[in-house]
Motif scaffolding. Structure first.
Motif, PDB file in Angstrom:
ATOM      1  N   LEU A  40      28.766  19.550 -15.282  1.00 27.43           N
ATOM      2  CA  LEU A  40      29.768  19.750 -14.091  1.00 27.43           C
ATOM      3  C   LEU A  40      30.793  18.655 -14.668  1.00 27.43           C
ATOM      4  CD1 LEU A  40      27.728  19.810 -11.133  1.00 27.43           C
ATOM      5  CD2 LEU A  40      29.181  21.509 -11.774  1.00 27.43           C
ATOM      6  N   TYR A  41      30.178  17.357 -15.000  1.00 28.81           N
ATOM      7  CA  TYR A  41      31.099  16.224 -15.313  1.00 28.81           C
ATOM      8  C   TYR A  41      32.032  16.758 -16.355  1.00 28.81           C
ATOM      9  CZ  TYR A  41      32.473  12.074 -17.583  1.00 28.81           C
ATOM     10  OH  TYR A  41      33.267  10.994 -18.225  1.00 28.81           O
ATOM     11  N   LEU A  42      31.731  17.524 -17.438  1.00 24.66           N
ATOM     12  CA  LEU A  42      32.718  17.787 -18.322  1.00 24.66           C
ATOM     13  C   LEU A  42      33.805  18.930 -17.888  1.00 24.66           C
ATOM     14  CD1 LEU A  42      30.264  18.686 -21.576  1.00 24.66           C
ATOM     15  CD2 LEU A  42      31.663  16.573 -21.232  1.00 24.66           C
ATOM     16  N   LYS A  43      33.669  19.288 -16.663  1.00 25.80           N
ATOM     17  CA  LYS A  43      34.655  20.268 -16.148  1.00 25.80           C
ATOM     18  C   LYS A  43      35.942  19.536 -15.737  1.00 25.80           C
ATOM     19  CE  LYS A  43      31.540  24.120 -14.420  1.00 25.80           C
ATOM     20  NZ  LYS A  43      31.207  24.698 -13.370  1.00 25.80           N
ATOM     21  N   VAL A  44      35.737  18.313 -15.520  1.00 24.04           N
ATOM     22  CA  VAL A  44      36.849  17.545 -15.086  1.00 24.04           C
ATOM     23  C   VAL A  44      37.369  16.351 -15.757  1.00 24.04           C
ATOM     24  CG1 VAL A  44      36.687  18.552 -12.449  1.00 24.04           C
ATOM     25  CG2 VAL A  44      35.514  16.328 -13.286  1.00 24.04           C
ATOM     26  N   THR A  45      38.776  16.081 -15.393  1.00 25.33           N
ATOM     27  CA  THR A  45      38.989  14.763 -16.177  1.00 25.33           C
ATOM     28  C   THR A  45      38.483  13.457 -15.503  1.00 25.33           C
ATOM     29  OG1 THR A  45      41.014  16.048 -16.787  1.00 25.33           O
ATOM     30  CG2 THR A  45      41.136  13.567 -16.922  1.00 25.33           C
ATOM     31  N   PRO A  46      38.055  12.550 -15.937  1.00 24.10           N
ATOM     32  CA  PRO A  46      37.614  11.227 -15.373  1.00 24.10           C
ATOM     33  C   PRO A  46      38.540  10.752 -14.786  1.00 24.10           C
ATOM     34  CG  PRO A  46      37.455  11.113 -17.748  1.00 24.10           C
ATOM     35  CD  PRO A  46      37.656  12.607 -17.518  1.00 24.10           C
ATOM     36  N   GLY A  47      38.334   9.546 -13.580  1.00 28.53           N
ATOM     37  CA  GLY A  47      39.362   9.156 -12.976  1.00 28.53           C
ATOM     38  C   GLY A  47      39.223   7.622 -12.813  1.00 28.53           C
ATOM     39  N   ILE A  48      40.396   6.992 -12.615  1.00 28.63           N
ATOM     40  CA  ILE A  48      40.536   5.692 -12.294  1.00 28.63           C
ATOM     41  C   ILE A  48      39.666   5.211 -11.157  1.00 28.63           C
ATOM     42  CG2 ILE A  48      41.890   3.434 -12.059  1.00 28.63           C
ATOM     43  CD1 ILE A  48      43.977   4.890 -13.534  1.00 28.63           C
ATOM     44  N   THR A  49      39.870   5.981 -10.154  1.00 27.08           N
ATOM     45  CA  THR A  49      38.914   5.867  -9.011  1.00 27.08           C
ATOM     46  C   THR A  49      38.234   6.930  -8.663  1.00 27.08           C
ATOM     47  OG1 THR A  49      39.146   5.180  -6.783  1.00 27.08           O
ATOM     48  CG2 THR A  49      40.790   6.424  -7.385  1.00 27.08           C
ATOM     49  N   GLY A  50      37.499   7.030  -7.659  1.00 26.19           N
ATOM     50  CA  GLY A  50      36.579   8.332  -7.412  1.00 26.19           C
ATOM     51  C   GLY A  50      35.720   7.911  -6.179  1.00 26.19           C
ATOM     52  N   LEU A  51      34.717   9.062  -5.977  1.00 26.78           N
ATOM     53  CA  LEU A  51      33.801   8.725  -4.911  1.00 26.78           C
ATOM     54  C   LEU A  51      33.253   7.605  -4.787  1.00 26.78           C
ATOM     55  CD1 LEU A  51      32.915  12.327  -3.613  1.00 26.78           C
ATOM     56  CD2 LEU A  51      33.859  10.768  -2.240  1.00 26.78           C
ATOM     57  N   TRP A  52      32.463   7.182  -6.144  1.00 28.99           N
ATOM     58  CA  TRP A  52      31.678   6.091  -6.199  1.00 28.99           C
ATOM     59  C   TRP A  52      32.344   4.869  -5.841  1.00 28.99           C
ATOM     60  CZ3 TRP A  52      32.425   2.348 -10.562  1.00 28.99           C
ATOM     61  CH2 TRP A  52      31.543   1.341 -10.146  1.00 28.99           C
ATOM     62  N   GLN A  53      33.755   4.802  -6.320  1.00 30.14           N
ATOM     63  CA  GLN A  53      34.503   3.448  -6.130  1.00 30.14           C
ATOM     64  C   GLN A  53      34.661   3.248  -4.581  1.00 30.14           C
ATOM     65  OE1 GLN A  53      35.022   5.430  -8.617  1.00 30.14           O
ATOM     66  NE2 GLN A  53      35.772   4.592 -10.189  1.00 30.14           N
ATOM     67  N   VAL A  54      34.581   4.189  -3.733  1.00 35.53           N
ATOM     68  CA  VAL A  54      35.047   4.128  -2.309  1.00 35.53           C
ATOM     69  C   VAL A  54      33.801   4.331  -1.474  1.00 35.53           C
ATOM     70  CG1 VAL A  54      37.492   4.841  -2.580  1.00 35.53           C
ATOM     71  CG2 VAL A  54      35.549   6.755  -2.015  1.00 35.53           C
ATOM     72  N   SER A  55      32.605   4.274  -2.080  1.00 29.18           N
ATOM     73  CA  SER A  55      31.367   4.702  -1.349  1.00 29.18           C
ATOM     74  C   SER A  55      30.291   3.549  -1.548  1.00 29.18           C
ATOM     75  CB  SER A  55      30.715   6.035  -1.758  1.00 29.18           C
ATOM     76  OG  SER A  55      31.483   6.979  -1.630  1.00 29.18           O
ATOM     77  N   GLY A  56      30.855   2.257  -2.040  1.00 27.16           N
ATOM     78  CA  GLY A  56      29.760   1.189  -2.264  1.00 27.16           C
ATOM     79  C   GLY A  56      30.043   0.505  -3.348  1.00 27.16           C
ATOM     80  N   ARG A  57      30.741   1.342  -4.402  1.00 29.50           N
ATOM     81  CA  ARG A  57      30.516   0.701  -5.751  1.00 29.50           C
ATOM     82  C   ARG A  57      29.223   0.178  -6.381  1.00 29.50           C
ATOM     83  NH1 ARG A  57      35.901  -3.137  -5.226  1.00 29.50           N
ATOM     84  NH2 ARG A  57      35.908  -2.706  -7.597  1.00 29.50           N
TER      85      ARG A  57
END
Length: 485
Positions: free
Chosen positions: A426-443
C-alpha cells in the motif's frame, strides 16, 4: 367510556417522552453552536469582501446590509437541508467537502436571486457576492475545524452513544470513539453480549435494552459486531433499530476503507462500494497541481525563513547546512530526502555512547527510532527547528522534483520495510509526504505500529479533501508543537 393506561404503559410513555426530550436537547446543544459559528463566518467573509472592494468602489457602502440578510437566510435553508449539521461520526475531511459544496451553492443561489429578481443590483453588489464566495471558501473550512476541535473538549457537546457487543470489542470501540471526540459521539455506556444473553426471554431482553437506553439517554446505538456473516446479526439490527434513533455497525476489522465507501443494494443483499481513488489519473494530477500551486504561493514567505535557518545552523555547528538521507518513494524508487541538519557532525558516535551509558533507553530507540532527550541534536537551533518541524522545509525541493508530496505517508528507509509487512505494498502506491496523518495524530506520542496503521488508512481513504484536512491540521500541530521532541 374512557380507557385508562396501565401503570406499566404510563411508565413506558414517560420514559419515551423523557428520551425524546433528551435527544432534542442533545441535538440543540450540538447543532446551535455550529450554526452560530457558520453565521459569524458568513458575516466576516462578506465584511472582508466589502473592505477589499472599498478601494475599487470608494463611494459605495450600503450593499452589505442589502445582501447579508438574504445570504444568511439562503445559507440557513441550504445548510439545514444539505446535511451541514449531520456531523455525528462524520470525518472532518468529509465535512470539508460538504461545507465547500454548501457554501458555493448558497452563494450561487444568492447571485441568481440578484440577477433574476433584483432590478436594482449594482456592479458593486455582484462583485461583493463573487468576492464573498472566494473568501468564504478560504475561511469557512478552517472555522469549521476549529469549532469542532473546541466543542469536542466540552462534555455536553455531541450525541450520546451506547456501545453494544462482546466485552473486548465493545471496549475497543468505546476507546476509539473517546479518542476521536471531534466526531461528536459521546460514549455513555456499554451493554455486553453476555448481559443480553443472560436474559432468558425475549421480553426480558427487550426490557433490559429499553432500560439501558433510557438510563443512559443514548440516541445512538453502536453495534460492535465480530461475526463476518451479516445474516447472523440482521435480527440484532432490527431489534436495536426499535430502541434507538440511529444504529451504527462497527465490524471487528478496523482496516476497511471508510471515508468514501458507500452501501449498495445488489439484488436485495448489501454490498460496499469502495472507490480506488489512487487509480484515478485526474485525481493524481490534481494532487500534483495542488502541491506545486501551494509551494509557489508560499515561496515568498518560505525563502527568507530557509535562509535564516541555514545561517543559524552554519553559525552554531561545523559541517554542511543540509542533510540528505535515502528514502523509499512511490513504486519502490529511492530518492534523497533533504533536511536542514539538526544534529552534530559525529551523531552516530554520540548516539552509541549515549545508549551505552543509558542502556534502559535502547529499547525505546529500537522500538520508535526516536529519543526524547536525543544527544545528537545541535544545542539551541537544532531543538527549535525540530520542535516546529522547520528542519523539513528543504523537502519542498523534493516536492518540486516529484519525489515527495506535501501530504502522504511518512517516507521510510529500507530497514523499516520488514516492520510494514502487509502494508508495504500500500505504501508503494503513493508518493510519501512532508506531512501526513502521523504528524497530525500525535507524532512522537504514537507507537510505530500506530504510524503504520495511519499510513494504511491514508492510502485506503485518500482524496484531495483528506489532503486539505491534513494540511489544515498541520498548521495547528506545528504551532502547538503537539507530540514534538
Amino acid at each position: 367510556m374512557s380507557i385508562v393506561a396501565s401503570p406499566k404503559e404510563q411508565g413506558f410513555d414517560r420514559r419515551a417522552s423523557s428520551r425524546r426530550r433528551s435527544e432534542f436537547l442533545q441535538t440543540l446543544l450540538s447543532v446551535v453552536p455550529m450554526m452560530v459559528a457558520d453565521g459569524i463566518t458568513i458575516v466576516i467573509a462578506m465584511a472582508f469582501a466589502q473592505v477589499l472592494l472599498g478601494a475599487v468602489f470608494p463611494d459605495v457602502h450600503y450593499a452589505l446590509s442589502r445582501q447579508l440578510l438574504p445570504l444568511l437566510a439562503i445559507a440557513a435553508v441550504t445548510f439545514s437541508f444539505g446535511g451541514a449539521y449531520r456531523i455525528c461520526g462524520l470525518h472532518p475531511s468529509q465535512e470539508l467537502r460538504r461545507i465547500a459544496l454548501l457554501d458555493n451553492t448558497s452563494m450561487l443561489l444568492l447571485l441568481m436571486t440578484n440577477l433574476l429578481f433584483s432590478e436594482s443590483s449594482t456592479p458593486y453588489e455582484l462583485s461583493l457576492i463573487c468576492v464573498t464566495l472566494v473568501s468564504l471558501n478560504l475561511i469557512h473550512p478552517g472555522v469549521r475545524l476549529v469549532s469542532r476541535t473546541l466543542l469536542s473538549t466540552q462534555s455536553w457537546w455531541g450525541w450520546s452513544v451506547l456501545v453494544v457487543g462482546s466485552d473486548e470489542h465493545a471496549q475497543r470501540v468505546t476507546r476509539h470513539i473517546e479518542k476521536n471526540a471531534e466526531l461528536a459521539m459521546r460514549p455513555v455506556g456499554i451493554l455486553t453480549s453476555y448481559e443480553l444473553h443472560a436474559a432468558t426471554t425475549t421480553h426480558e431482553r427487550e426490557q433490559l435494552a429499553r432500560d439501558t437506553v433510557s438510563a443512559s439517554h443514548a440516541s445512538i446505538v453502536v453495534m460492535a459486531v465480530e461475526d463476518a456473516d451479516p445474516t447472523s446479526y440482521c435480527s440484532d439490527i432490527d431489534f436495536w433499530s426499535t430502541q434507538a434513533q440511529d444504529v451504527i455497525i462497527v465490524p471487528s476489522d478496523f482496516q476497511w476503507p471508510t471515508l468514501w465507501t458507500e452501501a449498495r443494494d445488489i439484488g436485495g443483499i448489501m454490498g460496499l462500494h469502495a472507490r480506488a481513488k489512487l487509480l484515478s489519473q485526474w485525481r493524481l494530477v490534481a494532487k500534483r497541481l495542488l502541491d506545486i500551486g501551494l509551494v509557489m504561493l508560499f515561496a515568498p514567505l518560505l525563502i527568507p525563513v530557509c535562509l535564516m535557518i541555514a545561517t543559524l545552523v552554519r553559525l552554531n555547528s561545523n559541517g554542511p547546512v543540509f542533510f540528505g538521507h535515502k528514502r523509499i518513494g512511490r513504486s519502490g524508487r529511492t530518492f534523497t530526502a533533504w533536511k536542514f541538519r539538526s544534529m552534530i557532525p559525529n551523531a552516530n558516535e554520540a548516539l552509541e555512547k549515549y545508549l551505552s551509558d543509558h542502556p534502559e533507553l535502547r529499547e525505546e530507540w529500537e522500538r520508535d527510532h526516536k529519543l526524547k532527550d536525543d544527544p545528537r541534536i545541535i544545542p539551541g537551533i537544532g531543538h527549535i527547528i525540530r520542535k516546529f518541524s522547520l528542519d523539513e522545509l528543504p523537502q519542498i525541493w523534493n516536492v518540486l522534483r516529484g519525489d515527495m508530496s506535501l501530504v502522504g505517508p511518512r517516507p521510510i528507509v529500507e530497514s523499516e520495510i520488514a516492520k510494514y509487512c502487509d502494508v508495504f505494498p500500500l505504501y508503494l502506491k503513493v508518493t510519501p509526504g512532508i506531512t501526513g496523518l502521523w504528524q497530525v495524530s500525535g507524532r512522537n506520542n504514537t507507537t510505530y505500529q500506530e504510524r503504520i496503521t495511519l499510513d494504511a488508512f491514508y492510502v485506503r481513504n485518500w482524496s484531495p479533501w483528506l489532503d486539505l484536512y491534513i494540511l489544515a491540521r498541520t498548521i495547528k500541530t506545528v504551532l502547538l508543537r503537539e507530540g514534538a521532541y
